[in-house]
Design a protein around this motif. Structure first.
Motif, short mmCIF file in Angstrom:
data_model
loop_
_atom_site.label_atom_id
_atom_site.label_comp_id
_atom_site.label_asym_id
_atom_site.label_seq_id
_atom_site.Cartn_x
_atom_site.Cartn_y
_atom_site.Cartn_z
N ILE A 440 -10.82 -68.49 -86.32
CA ILE A 440 -12.27 -68.62 -86.57
C ILE A 440 -12.68 -67.67 -87.70
N GLY A 441 -12.23 -66.42 -87.61
CA GLY A 441 -12.53 -65.45 -88.66
C GLY A 441 -11.97 -65.88 -90.00
N ALA A 442 -10.75 -66.43 -90.00
CA ALA A 442 -10.11 -66.87 -91.24
C ALA A 442 -10.91 -67.97 -91.92
N LEU A 443 -11.36 -68.94 -91.12
CA LEU A 443 -12.09 -70.09 -91.66
C LEU A 443 -13.45 -69.68 -92.20
N VAL A 444 -14.19 -68.88 -91.41
CA VAL A 444 -15.52 -68.43 -91.85
C VAL A 444 -15.39 -67.51 -93.06
N GLY A 445 -14.39 -66.62 -93.04
CA GLY A 445 -14.16 -65.71 -94.16
C GLY A 445 -13.83 -66.46 -95.44
N LEU A 446 -12.97 -67.49 -95.33
CA LEU A 446 -12.60 -68.29 -96.51
C LEU A 446 -13.82 -68.98 -97.10
N MET A 447 -14.64 -69.58 -96.24
CA MET A 447 -15.84 -70.28 -96.73
C MET A 447 -16.82 -69.31 -97.39
N ALA A 448 -16.99 -68.13 -96.77
CA ALA A 448 -17.91 -67.14 -97.33
C ALA A 448 -17.40 -66.63 -98.69
N GLY A 449 -16.10 -66.33 -98.76
CA GLY A 449 -15.52 -65.84 -100.01
C GLY A 449 -15.58 -66.87 -101.11
#
Length: 611
Positions: A440-449
């Motif tokens: 979940i963190g990876a997906l949200v982090g990727l989208m934010a970045g």
């Protein structure tokens, strides 16, 4: 010292040299199509059978990102902004160390073919798919620029049809990629690195002879303010300073060398992990050599045209055409040498485009076809890999048309890598360096970045920074024989992106444009990486990241570093090896014998397996 005169034109010998380079490149592809039984399996085609050694892989790594963008873009960059670009020598060192000691150990011990397989092993299928799609988009965009660059040089130097050159590049690359696979790509790269060095050397030697020696060139550069190595201004809005090149450059290039499929695919095709690391460190010497050549060519450009700038005087239409102009000026009495230089620019392109096509085929087969069509035989997958090479070759030619609408090539290329590569590197760093990161963190982090780096990158395209942020140096045309308009002297203060079709003119500047959109293009990658990492960690903590039961093979461990010293041990380790459930990931690499692999079952994988 000779004064500049009318430039020469291409003669028959130039075309012979140029055609010879193309023919030899194609011949290498034909040889590897049949040598050693040909490309029997997808592993042979995509990974060279995992039997490559350090030196050819090192030269291939150097060639594949030292493209025509470097051959044409770096000298004009030094000509206009000074030799501060040579600070990238330090950046390359940091990049190679990070790639060899952080990313390579994890990718190599897992024996994967596509780097995005790692994202599924560490997170889940959705994260893998996002990474794959971003890589495909990024690589096709970048390859379009790389194909367009030498075609522009050819068009400027020889009058050779621009789109004829674009199509020729794509066709030759696609031909030897499709026939010979990764082995053909690597060995053509080795040949093309030789051509690149020879092309640069011919320009440097002749420029030194004509200008009265290397000391004269350096003296002219010093008097013209070109030897501006040490600008320690910490302002992140300045385009090139010591800090933007060291920090921003390290993030930008690490996203290329550390996690980009085109590069990773090469070093994990080596027959042992020692050879893989060695290839990266040897490649560093190659990077330094090419950088030194291209910076010196830029200083020679300035020495030659310090009193009569061809760009301001409208003798060339873009800064990227300055090098071909110099070549036809100083090498016109030596038939074949102008052809050698254009072959040098073209070699850079062929090596980069071929590695991109091969990497795109690998990612498509491994990430988009194998997981969903498990019944396909190895022979079928080999045919599909070759078919995908043809498809991507055609796509990259199409993208070159879009590249013709963009601005200066060097900055456009690095901006694309920054905007897309930064968030991708943040995603891999999250998996390898942060044990509590979850899907979940990876997906949200990727989208934010990705959203953040896209915001700053597109904003910078539409509202380029003001001239004081870019710090172009003075160019003069008072030594030109032709009459000129005084106002032309001011055109040198334009930003390299001013040819962009996306730029919006005559707009009231806002604080957002003068600060956020004026961020140095080298920091696009830094912003994307750091936002991805930070958001990924913050989201992972409250969503159960610390409760994971994580397999230590998916993260960087102390043992990974200590295993560097295994080569000094005399004791032989026996490999007790069982492949993990994702058998299609190409795990049958016998080289990684410093760790025992023993996956239990598929359910064990999803919950994390203890060794």
């Amino acid at each position: 010292m000779d004064m500049p005169r009318g430039i020469g034109t291409f003669v028959v010998w130039d075309y012979v040299v140029f055609a010879g380079m193309l023919v030899i490149s194609a011949a290498i592809g034909i040889y590897y199509a049949f040598a050693g039984g040909g490309q029997q399996t997808s592993k042979d085609f995509l990974m060279g059978g995992r039997r490559m050694t350090a030196v050819p892989v090192a030269l291939s790594l150097t060639a594949s990102f030292m493209s025509a963008v470097t051959v044409l873009g770096t000298p004009s960059e030094v000509y206009r902004f000074g030799a501060i670009f040579s600070i990238f020598a330090f950046t390359y060192f940091f990049v190679v160390v990070i790639s060899a000691e952080v990313f390579l150990p994890v990718f190599y011990k897992l024996g994967i073919t596509s780097t995005y397989e790692y994202l599924e092993l560490r997170f889940n299928k959705c994260v893998r798919l996002c990474g794959t799609v971003l890589f495909i988009v990024q690589t096709i965009l970048y390859t379009g620029i790389v194909i367009y660059a030498p075609a522009l040089a050819l068009n400027q130097v020889t009058g050779f049809d621009l789109w004829g050159a674009v199509v020729a590049t794509g066709v030759v690359c696609t031909f030897y990629c499709t026939l010979g696979g990764l082995k053909a790509v690597i060995w053509t790269d080795v040949f093309q690195v030789g051509i690149m060095v020879a092309g640069f050397a011919s320009v440097i030697i002749q420029a030194a002879v004509i200008q009265g020696g290397i000391s004269t060139i350096l003296n002219d550069a010093y008097n013209g303010g070109r030897l501006n190595f040490w600008n320690f201004n910490p302002n992140p809005l300045q385009r090139h300073t010591f800090w933007t090149i060291i920090i921003g450059g390290t993030f930008t290039w690490s996203s290329i060398y550390g996690v980009n499929q085109s590069q990773v695919q090469r070093y994990i095709s080596c027959k042992s992990r020692f050879q893989a690391k060695l290839s990266l460190y040897i490649n560093l010497v190659g990077l330094w050599a090419i950088l030194t050549c291209s910076v010196f060519c830029g200083l020679a450009l300035y020495s030659r045209y310090r009193d009569c700038d061809p760009w301001t005087a409208k003798k060339v239409s873009a800064p990227d055409q300055l090098m071909p102009y110099l070549v036809l000026d100083i090498l016109q009495d030596y038939p074949g040498l102008p052809g050698l230089f254009v072959a040098c620019a073209y070699s850079g392109t062929l090596s980069t485009v071929s590695s991109s096509i091969n990497a795109l085929a690998a990612v498509t087969v491994e990430d988009l076809i194998k997981p969903y069509f498990r019944s396909l035989s190895e022979r079928s997958l080999s045919w599909i890999s070759q078919g995908m090479s043809v498809v991507y070759g055609a796509l990259c030619i199409g993208m070159a048309a879009l590249a013709s609408l963009m601005g200066a090539l060097l900055q456009a290329a690095l901006s694309i890598f920054g905007m897309v590569g930064g968030p991708l590197m943040g995603l891999f760093a999250l998996g390898i360096l942060v044990p509590f990161a979850n899907s979940i963190g990876a997906l949200v982090g990727l989208m934010a970045g990705f959203a953040t780096s896209l915001w700053v990158g597109i904003g910078a395209q539409m509202y380029p920074p003001l001239p004081e942020r870019t710090s172009p140096l003075q160019l003069d045309i008072q030594g030109c024989n032709s009459t000129y308009n005084e106002t032309n002297l001011m055109t040198t203060t334009e930003m390299p992106f001013t040819t962009s079709v996306f730029q919006i003119h005559n707009v009231q500047r806002t604080p957002l444009m003068d600060n956020w959109y004026s961020l140095s293009y080298l920091y696009f990658s830094t912003v994307g990486t750091l936002v991805t990492l930070l958001v990924g960690m913050l989201v992972s903590l409250p969503t159960g990241g610390r409760k994971q039961n994580l397999d230590p093979r998916y993260i960087l461990t102390k043992e990974d570093f200590l295993s560097n010293f295994d080569i000094f041990k005399k004791k032989k380790h026996v490999l007790n090896y069982k492949s993990h459930p994702m058998e299609d990931g190409g795990t049958d690499n016998p080289a990684f014998n410093h760790i025992e692999l023993n996956f239990s079952d598929q359910s064990g994988k999803s919950n994390g397996t203890r060794l």
